[in-house]
Design a protein around this motif. Structure first.
Motif, PDB file in Angstrom:
ATOM      1  N   ALA A   1       0.839  -1.204   0.000  1.00 51.01           N
ATOM      2  CA  ALA A   1       0.000   0.000   0.000  1.00 51.01           C
ATOM      3  C   ALA A   1       0.875   1.255   0.000  1.00 51.01           C
ATOM      4  O   ALA A   1       0.618   2.215  -0.737  1.00 51.01           O
ATOM      5  CB  ALA A   1      -0.930  -0.005   1.217  1.00 51.01           C
ATOM      6  N   PHE A   2       1.912   1.251   0.820  1.00 52.90           N
ATOM      7  CA  PHE A   2       2.777   2.430   0.933  1.00 52.90           C
ATOM      8  C   PHE A   2       3.567   2.669  -0.357  1.00 52.90           C
ATOM      9  O   PHE A   2       3.625   3.792  -0.862  1.00 52.90           O
ATOM     10  CB  PHE A   2       3.740   2.267   2.116  1.00 52.90           C
ATOM     11  N   THR A   3       4.196   1.634  -0.861  1.00 50.74           N
ATOM     12  CA  THR A   3       5.005   1.833  -2.077  1.00 50.74           C
ATOM     13  C   THR A   3       4.120   2.240  -3.251  1.00 50.74           C
ATOM     14  O   THR A   3       4.498   3.094  -4.056  1.00 50.74           O
ATOM     15  CB  THR A   3       5.796   0.564  -2.463  1.00 50.74           C
ATOM     16  N   SER A   4       2.908   1.656  -3.319  1.00 51.31           N
ATOM     17  CA  SER A   4       2.009   1.994  -4.427  1.00 51.31           C
ATOM     18  C   SER A   4       1.587   3.462  -4.355  1.00 51.31           C
ATOM     19  O   SER A   4       1.460   4.132  -5.384  1.00 51.31           O
ATOM     20  CB  SER A   4       0.769   1.100  -4.384  1.00 51.31           C
ATOM     21  N   PHE A   5       1.371   3.951  -3.151  1.00 49.16           N
ATOM     22  CA  PHE A   5       0.949   5.348  -3.014  1.00 49.16           C
ATOM     23  C   PHE A   5       2.112   6.282  -3.346  1.00 49.16           C
ATOM     24  O   PHE A   5       1.956   7.254  -4.092  1.00 49.16           O
ATOM     25  CB  PHE A   5       0.449   5.606  -1.589  1.00 49.16           C
ATOM     26  N   ALA A   6       3.255   5.969  -2.802  1.00 44.64           N
ATOM     27  CA  ALA A   6       4.424   6.833  -2.998  1.00 44.64           C
ATOM     28  C   ALA A   6       4.809   6.919  -4.480  1.00 44.64           C
ATOM     29  O   ALA A   6       5.327   7.941  -4.935  1.00 44.64           O
ATOM     30  CB  ALA A   6       5.603   6.314  -2.176  1.00 44.64           C
TER      31      ALA A   6
END
Lengths: 450, 450
Positions: free
Chosen positions: A226-231
């Protein structure tokens, strides 16, 4: 089958005339029946007493109130529906033709938006033909009291945050979607730095702020995904919400993102402990530029306590408590007849005494720019001090351009700086005593005896 | 000089798409960037815990929320302004074309308006493509929480008034003019008898009530003149406000009007003493048909106390306390992802646990029609008891006509009659424990472990 369309309650902005109490219209019919509708009336809007926990107010909402007043009118549907009400059965049909053509053509004075004000001070003064002045009562009160509540609450939160950026996150908690827009504007003018409310941001130029919701995190197989996809989508703007599963693990995962994220957001739990742990972890991993953003049932007392305890929080989102002015969700704002055809009017109901005649406020500052004295005077009375009420409408038209929201916000910052220190404490409700001029007291005693 | 037009905050009802939090739009852009926007998502709206002083809620606001949802869209101006925001700098331009064409095309189930509900129960369930379901979160919460607060407060006032008519007088005290309209509707469906809000009355057919203001009385040389002048214009409908100068003298003067007025209104002072004195005077003068109407900072506790003490008051006007739900101006209503492409989602943040998977409520009544048991189950789980969630939208279209306001009000009266006696006491906050089915608990433990 063709199901009926749900009824919308969004009023036509060009037909807001019926957004009022029925008694305004019955009184208008009554004034007209007695040829009194053109009497020269002066009404004043003021706050009887401050809510608990408030030592001053920030006056707000004037621009929208005035804009709506300039367009105030009844629609043809309104007129037809009013005619059919039993209460108007004995009223002459010409009343409704007159009503259909009615516009606000009076004069209006007001203290500028963003002004620090106190109980008992006239904030708006309307001089108009009696029926018109009566008509606008409900609308003015409904339009001015709520933004004043939010701006006043916001000023307290700004005081508590000691310069840290503040964002309005109240859109989902306001008393309906319109209040969210009004509240976003009111909090910004009182010193907030932005809002999450897109419509407010786009329409008013308020800086927009937004991060992610728990649902984003839950929509991916892992928090890391979730974090890498958002960033990846928001490379220089990612603020990651780290509390969906375990806050400190969330911080660890957020720290691993490359390039570094902009901020992490804490939204639950013990914000003092968590922010310290998050800061330590980030600093130890060379991420001292990553900011810590906090939200979750915050208000001025919680923010002040966190900062007094040294919580390393860089910015705050404030929602429910701001947008509903939760500890003081209503204000005793009233609109009272003070003068009619040159004669003073006053009311003697218990606890509801008013001063007669059109008035002005004269404010005196000390050499440091701090308010030392507010005197309510007769409107035409010579007196030291700056007059706070300025002309806004003359014969139903704007006297001059209203200030921009940016100008109001700058003016309000100066106004907030003029508040005496004892009134800026958040824990007690020290009150500022407004004075009334001798001439005004004499008027009161004159009209009381007559 | 041509002063600029004040900025109106009234949104275009056909372009309410931007009345949302920025993070919904950033997440939508993110979902789309990762080809996740069409994932089949289920969100549920529920209240985490009841506000202090509430033992149950009356669900309200669905008709307007659904009506707005059917039209939800961005304007061209919104799209252009969003494109220009720095945060979207790395987002593909095709996102904005997609956004411009976006409409809500999902399914929505809801408990009917007027239903008695409790904390922890799913009140609305949305199943839609992930990006659409995310988009509507802020709007649904902002549209449903406030009317639910007002209807729930109103139900308490109705309980206290023991059948005496109640009127919403809150138009001037609501959080802006739109909240006043929504609040008038919510209080009427929960059992109030009318409103002073003209727009609400005309648009929704709610009975309108209105008397006169103090300014009417003050506009005449004497109170006697004011009373006779009003009674002449409204011969069968005059309610005279008697407290402008001296309440009991006002009653005396009102009694002298011929033909007899309809009612007198007390708006200040000790309502118990004044209503008794007024009733005695009226009865002694052959005016037992003249009713006594009371208003002034009233809420459920004050009304119950007055009636318990035998105050001869026939009807009440309730303003500030109702329209702001002053003792509980906000509610912990949330909208949470519970299922995505068939997999359960839950959140473990402290104090914010959710149950996974689409759910239903099954309610069991006893032989007297009183609620004895509410069980939250999986949506597809066979279980005794009436299902409370019913389909409202299918593929973004109404499944059936929504009930009329009159039908909702009748349904709500039956719902109110089903509330257990211990929850109808006004002084404590007895809570009703909602149960969760074994299958749902098993789901929760399954998805927690996975």
């Amino acid at each position: 089958m063709n199901p009926k369309t749900p009824i919308s309650l969004w009023p036509d902005p060009n037909a807001l005339g019926a957004v009022t109490d029925l008694y305004q219209i019955t009184m208008m019919a009554g004034y007209r029946a007695h040829q009194m509708e053109h009497k020269n009336a002066t009404f004043e809007l003021f706050v009887r007493r401050l809510p608990n926990g408030r030592s001053y107010l920030i006056f707000a909402g004037l621009e929208q109130a005035v804009g709506d007043l300039l367009r105030l009118a009844f629609s043809e549907e309104h007129i037809n529906a009013l005619k059919a009400l039993p209460i108007f059965g004995a009223v002459a049909p010409t009343f409704f033709d007159w009503l259909a053509a009615l516009r606000f053509e009076g004069d209006l004075w007001s203290v500028p938006e963003g002004t620090v004000v106190f109980a008992g001070e006239p904030l708006v003064r309307v001089r108009a033909p009696l029926a018109q002045a009566q008509w606008v009562e409900t609308y003015l009160l409904a339009s001015l009291s709520y933004p004043t509540l939010v701006a006043s609450k916001a000023a307290r939160v700004v005081e508590a945050a000691s310069g840290r950026p503040l964002y309005d996150f109240g859109a989902r908690r306001s008393h309906g979607p319109y209040a969210g827009l009004v509240g976003a504007r009111a909090s910004y003018l009182a010193g907030f730095d932005g809002t999450s409310n897109v419509e407010a941001g786009l329409k008013l130029g308020i800086p927009l702020a937004g991060t992610m919701a728990h649902s984003w995190v839950q929509s991916f197989p892992t928090e890391h995904d979730a974090f890498t996809s958002f960033a990846r989508v928001f490379p220089n703007h990612a603020t990651l919400l780290v509390d969906t599963y375990d806050t400190l693990k969330g911080v660890t995962r957020a720290s691993a993102i490359e390039p570094a994220v902009s901020a992490v957001r804490l939204d639950s739990g013990d914000l003092l402990t968590l922010s310290r742990a998050a800061r330590s972890y980030l600093d130890e991993h060379g991420l001292s530029s990553v900011r810590i953003f906090a939200s979750g049932d915050l208000e001025e007392h919680a923010i002040r306590r966190l900062l007094a305890d040294g919580a390393p929080i860089d910015a705050f989102g404030v929602g429910t408590e701001l947008i509903t002015s939760r500890d003081a969700p209503a204000i005793a704002m009233v609109y009272k007849l003070v003068e009619i055809d040159g004669a003073g009017c006053m009311k003697l109901s218990p606890g509801k005494k008013t001063y007669p005649m059109a008035k002005q406020i004269r404010r005196t500052l000390d050499e440091h720019g701090i308010i030392v004295r507010d005197v309510v005077t007769r409107a035409d009375e010579p007196m030291d001090g700056d007059p706070l009420l300025v002309p806004v409408l003359k014969d139903g038209r704007l006297v001059a351009a209203l200030p921009s929201l940016t100008e109001i916000r700058e003016y309000c910052a100066k106004q907030r700086a003029s508040v005496p220190a004892r009134l800026r404490k958040l824990d007690d409700s020290a009150q500022f005593e407004v004075e009334y001029s001798k001439a005004l007291e004499a008027e009161a005693s004159h009209w009381r005896q007559s």
